[in-house]
Design a protein around this motif. Structure first.
Motif, PDB file in Angstrom:
ATOM      1  N   LEU A   1      43.237  40.606  27.781  1.00  0.00           N
ATOM      2  CA  LEU A   1      44.519  40.097  28.285  1.00  0.00           C
ATOM      3  C   LEU A   1      44.625  40.292  29.793  1.00  0.00           C
ATOM      4  O   LEU A   1      45.066  39.401  30.527  1.00  0.00           O
ATOM      5  CB  LEU A   1      45.672  40.801  27.569  1.00  0.00           C
ATOM      6  CG  LEU A   1      45.839  40.472  26.080  1.00  0.00           C
ATOM      7  CD1 LEU A   1      46.788  41.457  25.412  1.00  0.00           C
ATOM      8  CD2 LEU A   1      46.344  39.041  25.889  1.00  0.00           C
ATOM      9  N   GLU A   2      44.200  41.458  30.268  1.00  0.00           N
ATOM     10  CA  GLU A   2      44.248  41.733  31.705  1.00  0.00           C
ATOM     11  C   GLU A   2      43.336  40.775  32.476  1.00  0.00           C
ATOM     12  O   GLU A   2      43.668  40.353  33.588  1.00  0.00           O
ATOM     13  CB  GLU A   2      43.837  43.182  31.973  1.00  0.00           C
ATOM     14  CG  GLU A   2      44.900  44.194  31.556  1.00  0.00           C
ATOM     15  CD  GLU A   2      44.532  45.605  31.937  1.00  0.00           C
ATOM     16  OE1 GLU A   2      45.434  46.385  32.273  1.00  0.00           O
ATOM     17  OE2 GLU A   2      43.326  45.935  31.904  1.00  0.00           O
ATOM     18  N   LYS A   3      42.206  40.423  31.886  1.00  0.00           N
ATOM     19  CA  LYS A   3      41.286  39.496  32.556  1.00  0.00           C
ATOM     20  C   LYS A   3      41.971  38.153  32.812  1.00  0.00           C
ATOM     21  O   LYS A   3      41.877  37.585  33.906  1.00  0.00           O
ATOM     22  CB  LYS A   3      40.033  39.288  31.696  1.00  0.00           C
ATOM     23  CG  LYS A   3      39.003  38.357  32.325  1.00  0.00           C
ATOM     24  CD  LYS A   3      37.926  37.944  31.344  1.00  0.00           C
ATOM     25  CE  LYS A   3      38.379  36.781  30.477  1.00  0.00           C
ATOM     26  NZ  LYS A   3      37.276  36.178  29.684  1.00  0.00           N
ATOM     27  N   TRP A   4      42.714  37.653  31.789  1.00  0.00           N
ATOM     28  CA  TRP A   4      43.377  36.359  31.946  1.00  0.00           C
ATOM     29  C   TRP A   4      44.588  36.454  32.872  1.00  0.00           C
ATOM     30  O   TRP A   4      44.930  35.492  33.565  1.00  0.00           O
ATOM     31  CB  TRP A   4      43.745  35.780  30.584  1.00  0.00           C
ATOM     32  CG  TRP A   4      42.539  35.213  29.910  1.00  0.00           C
ATOM     33  CD1 TRP A   4      41.799  35.767  28.900  1.00  0.00           C
ATOM     34  CD2 TRP A   4      41.874  33.996  30.260  1.00  0.00           C
ATOM     35  NE1 TRP A   4      40.727  34.973  28.583  1.00  0.00           N
ATOM     36  CE2 TRP A   4      40.748  33.860  29.407  1.00  0.00           C
ATOM     37  CE3 TRP A   4      42.105  32.991  31.196  1.00  0.00           C
ATOM     38  CZ2 TRP A   4      39.871  32.796  29.468  1.00  0.00           C
ATOM     39  CZ3 TRP A   4      41.244  31.912  31.265  1.00  0.00           C
ATOM     40  CH2 TRP A   4      40.138  31.812  30.415  1.00  0.00           C
ATOM     41  N   MET A   5      45.230  37.617  32.901  1.00  0.00           N
ATOM     42  CA  MET A   5      46.317  37.804  33.864  1.00  0.00           C
ATOM     43  C   MET A   5      45.784  37.711  35.299  1.00  0.00           C
ATOM     44  O   MET A   5      46.375  37.055  36.166  1.00  0.00           O
ATOM     45  CB  MET A   5      46.987  39.168  33.641  1.00  0.00           C
ATOM     46  CG  MET A   5      47.761  39.268  32.334  1.00  0.00           C
ATOM     47  SD  MET A   5      48.239  40.978  31.981  1.00  0.00           S
ATOM     48  CE  MET A   5      49.605  41.186  33.123  1.00  0.00           C
ATOM     49  N   GLN A   6      44.647  38.364  35.531  1.00  0.00           N
ATOM     50  CA  GLN A   6      44.069  38.352  36.874  1.00  0.00           C
ATOM     51  C   GLN A   6      43.574  36.951  37.251  1.00  0.00           C
ATOM     52  O   GLN A   6      43.731  36.515  38.394  1.00  0.00           O
ATOM     53  CB  GLN A   6      42.931  39.376  36.953  1.00  0.00           C
ATOM     54  CG  GLN A   6      43.463  40.805  36.984  1.00  0.00           C
ATOM     55  CD  GLN A   6      42.390  41.852  36.732  1.00  0.00           C
ATOM     56  OE1 GLN A   6      41.396  41.607  36.053  1.00  0.00           O
ATOM     57  NE2 GLN A   6      42.609  43.046  37.266  1.00  0.00           N
ATOM     58  N   ARG A   7      43.009  36.235  36.284  1.00  0.00           N
ATOM     59  CA  ARG A   7      42.550  34.869  36.562  1.00  0.00           C
ATOM     60  C   ARG A   7      43.735  33.962  36.889  1.00  0.00           C
ATOM     61  O   ARG A   7      43.628  33.066  37.724  1.00  0.00           O
ATOM     62  CB  ARG A   7      41.765  34.308  35.368  1.00  0.00           C
ATOM     63  CG  ARG A   7      40.387  34.914  35.218  1.00  0.00           C
ATOM     64  CD  ARG A   7      39.484  34.074  34.338  1.00  0.00           C
ATOM     65  NE  ARG A   7      39.142  32.782  34.942  1.00  0.00           N
ATOM     66  CZ  ARG A   7      38.284  31.923  34.411  1.00  0.00           C
ATOM     67  NH1 ARG A   7      37.663  32.231  33.271  1.00  0.00           N
ATOM     68  NH2 ARG A   7      38.023  30.770  34.992  1.00  0.00           N
ATOM     69  N   ASN A   8      44.863  34.208  36.227  1.00  0.00           N
ATOM     70  CA  ASN A   8      46.056  33.403  36.516  1.00  0.00           C
ATOM     71  C   ASN A   8      46.561  33.656  37.938  1.00  0.00           C
ATOM     72  O   ASN A   8      47.022  32.729  38.613  1.00  0.00           O
ATOM     73  CB  ASN A   8      47.161  33.692  35.506  1.00  0.00           C
ATOM     74  CG  ASN A   8      48.377  32.814  35.726  1.00  0.00           C
ATOM     75  OD1 ASN A   8      48.281  31.595  35.722  1.00  0.00           O
ATOM     76  ND2 ASN A   8      49.524  33.445  35.949  1.00  0.00           N
ATOM     77  N   VAL A   9      46.483  34.900  38.382  1.00  0.00           N
ATOM     78  CA  VAL A   9      46.879  35.218  39.759  1.00  0.00           C
ATOM     79  C   VAL A   9      46.013  34.417  40.740  1.00  0.00           C
ATOM     80  O   VAL A   9      46.500  33.894  41.748  1.00  0.00           O
ATOM     81  CB  VAL A   9      46.753  36.734  40.022  1.00  0.00           C
ATOM     82  CG1 VAL A   9      46.906  37.050  41.511  1.00  0.00           C
ATOM     83  CG2 VAL A   9      47.797  37.502  39.218  1.00  0.00           C
ATOM     84  N   GLU A  10      44.735  34.302  40.429  1.00  0.00           N
ATOM     85  CA  GLU A  10      43.791  33.628  41.331  1.00  0.00           C
ATOM     86  C   GLU A  10      43.837  32.104  41.206  1.00  0.00           C
ATOM     87  O   GLU A  10      43.692  31.387  42.205  1.00  0.00           O
ATOM     88  CB  GLU A  10      42.365  34.117  41.034  1.00  0.00           C
ATOM     89  CG  GLU A  10      42.166  35.603  41.290  1.00  0.00           C
ATOM     90  CD  GLU A  10      40.948  36.171  40.552  1.00  0.00           C
ATOM     91  OE1 GLU A  10      40.196  35.362  39.943  1.00  0.00           O
ATOM     92  OE2 GLU A  10      40.757  37.398  40.580  1.00  0.00           O
ATOM     93  N   GLU A  11      44.042  31.587  39.963  1.00  0.00           N
ATOM     94  CA  GLU A  11      43.865  30.156  39.725  1.00  0.00           C
ATOM     95  C   GLU A  11      45.125  29.429  39.233  1.00  0.00           C
ATOM     96  O   GLU A  11      45.097  28.209  39.055  1.00  0.00           O
ATOM     97  CB  GLU A  11      42.743  29.941  38.698  1.00  0.00           C
ATOM     98  CG  GLU A  11      41.421  30.580  39.086  1.00  0.00           C
ATOM     99  CD  GLU A  11      40.392  30.480  37.971  1.00  0.00           C
ATOM    100  OE1 GLU A  11      40.205  29.369  37.435  1.00  0.00           O
ATOM    101  OE2 GLU A  11      39.795  31.523  37.616  1.00  0.00           O
ATOM    102  N   ASN A  12      46.220  30.157  38.988  1.00  0.00           N
ATOM    103  CA  ASN A  12      47.472  29.565  38.503  1.00  0.00           C
ATOM    104  C   ASN A  12      47.238  28.708  37.250  1.00  0.00           C
ATOM    105  O   ASN A  12      47.496  27.509  37.227  1.00  0.00           O
ATOM    106  CB  ASN A  12      48.142  28.734  39.600  1.00  0.00           C
ATOM    107  CG  ASN A  12      49.592  28.428  39.278  1.00  0.00           C
ATOM    108  OD1 ASN A  12      50.224  29.111  38.472  1.00  0.00           O
ATOM    109  ND2 ASN A  12      50.135  27.384  39.894  1.00  0.00           N
ATOM    110  N   LEU A  13      46.742  29.334  36.199  1.00  0.00           N
ATOM    111  CA  LEU A  13      46.384  28.648  34.952  1.00  0.00           C
ATOM    112  C   LEU A  13      47.583  28.376  34.059  1.00  0.00           C
ATOM    113  O   LEU A  13      47.522  27.532  33.175  1.00  0.00           O
ATOM    114  CB  LEU A  13      45.356  29.487  34.178  1.00  0.00           C
ATOM    115  CG  LEU A  13      44.078  29.830  34.948  1.00  0.00           C
ATOM    116  CD1 LEU A  13      43.192  30.736  34.117  1.00  0.00           C
ATOM    117  CD2 LEU A  13      43.336  28.561  35.357  1.00  0.00           C
ATOM    118  N   TYR A  14      48.640  29.116  34.256  1.00  0.00           N
ATOM    119  CA  TYR A  14      49.866  28.933  33.482  1.00  0.00           C
ATOM    120  C   TYR A  14      51.013  29.499  34.314  1.00  0.00           C
ATOM    121  O   TYR A  14      50.788  30.317  35.196  1.00  0.00           O
ATOM    122  CB  TYR A  14      49.786  29.638  32.125  1.00  0.00           C
ATOM    123  CG  TYR A  14      49.345  31.086  32.192  1.00  0.00           C
ATOM    124  CD1 TYR A  14      50.249  32.111  32.454  1.00  0.00           C
ATOM    125  CD2 TYR A  14      48.013  31.432  31.986  1.00  0.00           C
ATOM    126  CE1 TYR A  14      49.849  33.436  32.510  1.00  0.00           C
ATOM    127  CE2 TYR A  14      47.598  32.762  32.043  1.00  0.00           C
ATOM    128  CZ  TYR A  14      48.511  33.758  32.307  1.00  0.00           C
ATOM    129  OH  TYR A  14      48.108  35.066  32.375  1.00  0.00           O
TER     130      TYR A  14
END
Length: 350
Positions: free
Chosen positions: A247-260
């Motif tokens: 879950l933390e991995k996807w949170m960090q990716r969202n910070v970088e890539e705005n996935l949701y």
């Protein structure tokens, strides 16, 4: 003379055997009696499995947590242990509220959540800032907050429980599943509500399919979503699969890539769970999560349907302690006024 002696010896032997038999019975009956008494004296509560229920107590919403706890406690004979999660600044208030009301009889532990674990993992979004509150992410960290339990129930604060929480706890999780949720397409009775308020109930409503990282997941945008406001979780599987790290991995990716983002259907706490648990979760009985009560100040369910529901969830903007909102009478049945007077209901005549 000889036969007489033999008869006497036989009689003496029989007498000795009789005495031995009596003593043997007495000696071996005592432990049996003690064992029976021990079983009878054991309290039913000690024999019951403890049901851990996790609820957050956020500033400005503590009345929600109180109503949820009150409804659960009033509708079960089960041995419930409430884990009330709060921030350092809010813990004294919720503890005082419980200890100075009829809820003082519940079994509970207050646990402090450190928001520093979220540093660098939340993308700021001004459209719905309430969805970025630290306690929205408590469900990601269940094994770190709840240590000794194999199975845990997590509930959002904007729910009330009308059934026996034991039923929800008895939800079967398939082998290899770390959690059970309710599908957003699972109950025909809610479909009309979903259509009437224009709500999304597929992955398209939560993830940005214009982004390559989302398309690479291989999840169809028409896949039915699930709601993580009610969770039955297996802590062993959660830790084994490193769910929190995922879950933390996807949170960090969202910070970088705005996935949701919170401009989509359910904000930033639901989306990473939809990704991590896709195809790997069990189902909760639909009547144990009747939701969408907070999506519109006008759209209502039938009273008969709501009476049959085991759990009601005011997910959405229109909360039952605010105004306007629907079915507030059902929620207020379980609300307990704040002894300190800090939390007040918002009503048209207030």
């Amino acid at each position: 003379i000889l036969p007489l002696v033999s008869v006497n010896q036989i009689l003496l032997l029989l007498l000795v055997l009789t005495v031995c038999a009596i003593l043997y019975n007495k000696v071996h009956q005592v432990p049996l009696a003690l064992r029976n008494e021990t079983v009878d004296l054991e309290s039913p509560e000690e024999m019951e499995e403890e049901i851990p229920v996790v609820i957050c107590a956020a500033a400005g919403r503590m009345g929600a947590a109180v109503a949820a706890i009150s409804s659960i406690y009033s509708n079960t004979e089960a041995n419930v242990l409430f884990y009330i999660i709060g921030l350092k600044t809010t813990i004294p208030h919720i503890r005082k509220w419980i200890e100075n009301s009829k809820l003082k009889e519940i079994k509970f532990k207050v646990v402090e959540f450190n928001p520093m674990v979220l540093k660098g993992k939340i993308r700021q979004d001004a459209s719905r800032p309430e969805l970025l509150q630290p306690l929205n992410f408590v469900r990601f960290y269940l094994p770190l907050l709840i240590q000794k339990h194999e199975k845990v129930i997590y509930l959002d604060d904007d729910v009330i429980v009308q059934g026996d929480i034991q039923e929800l706890y008895d939800t079967k999780l398939a082998p290899g599943h770390a959690a059970a949720f309710s599908d957003d397409c699972d109950l025909p009775s809610t479909h009309e509500m979903v259509r009437s308020v224009g709500m999304q109930n597929t992955y398209m409503g939560f993830l940005d399919y214009r982004k390559q990282a989302i398309r690479d997941l291989g999840i169809s945008p028409s896949t039915c979503s699930f709601n993580p406001g009610v969770i039955v979780a297996n802590m062993t599987e959660w830790k084994h699969q490193r769910i929190t790290k995922q879950l933390e991995k996807w949170m960090q990716r969202n910070v970088e890539e705005n996935l949701y983002s919170s401009t989509l259907g359910g904000g930033v706490a639901t989306s990473p769970m939809l990704i991590v648990f896709h195809g790997k979760y069990s189902s909760i009985n639909p009547m144990w999560h009747i939701r969408h009560l907070g999506w519109s100040p006008d759209a209502r369910y039938s009273e008969q349907f709501l009476q049959e529901a085991k759990l009601l969830h005011w997910n959405g903007r229109y909360k039952p302690w605010d105004y306007p909102s629907v079915h507030t009478d059902l929620w207020e049945n379980w609300f307990i006024p704040d002894p300190s007077g800090k939390f007040k209901l918002t009503r048209p005549d207030s």
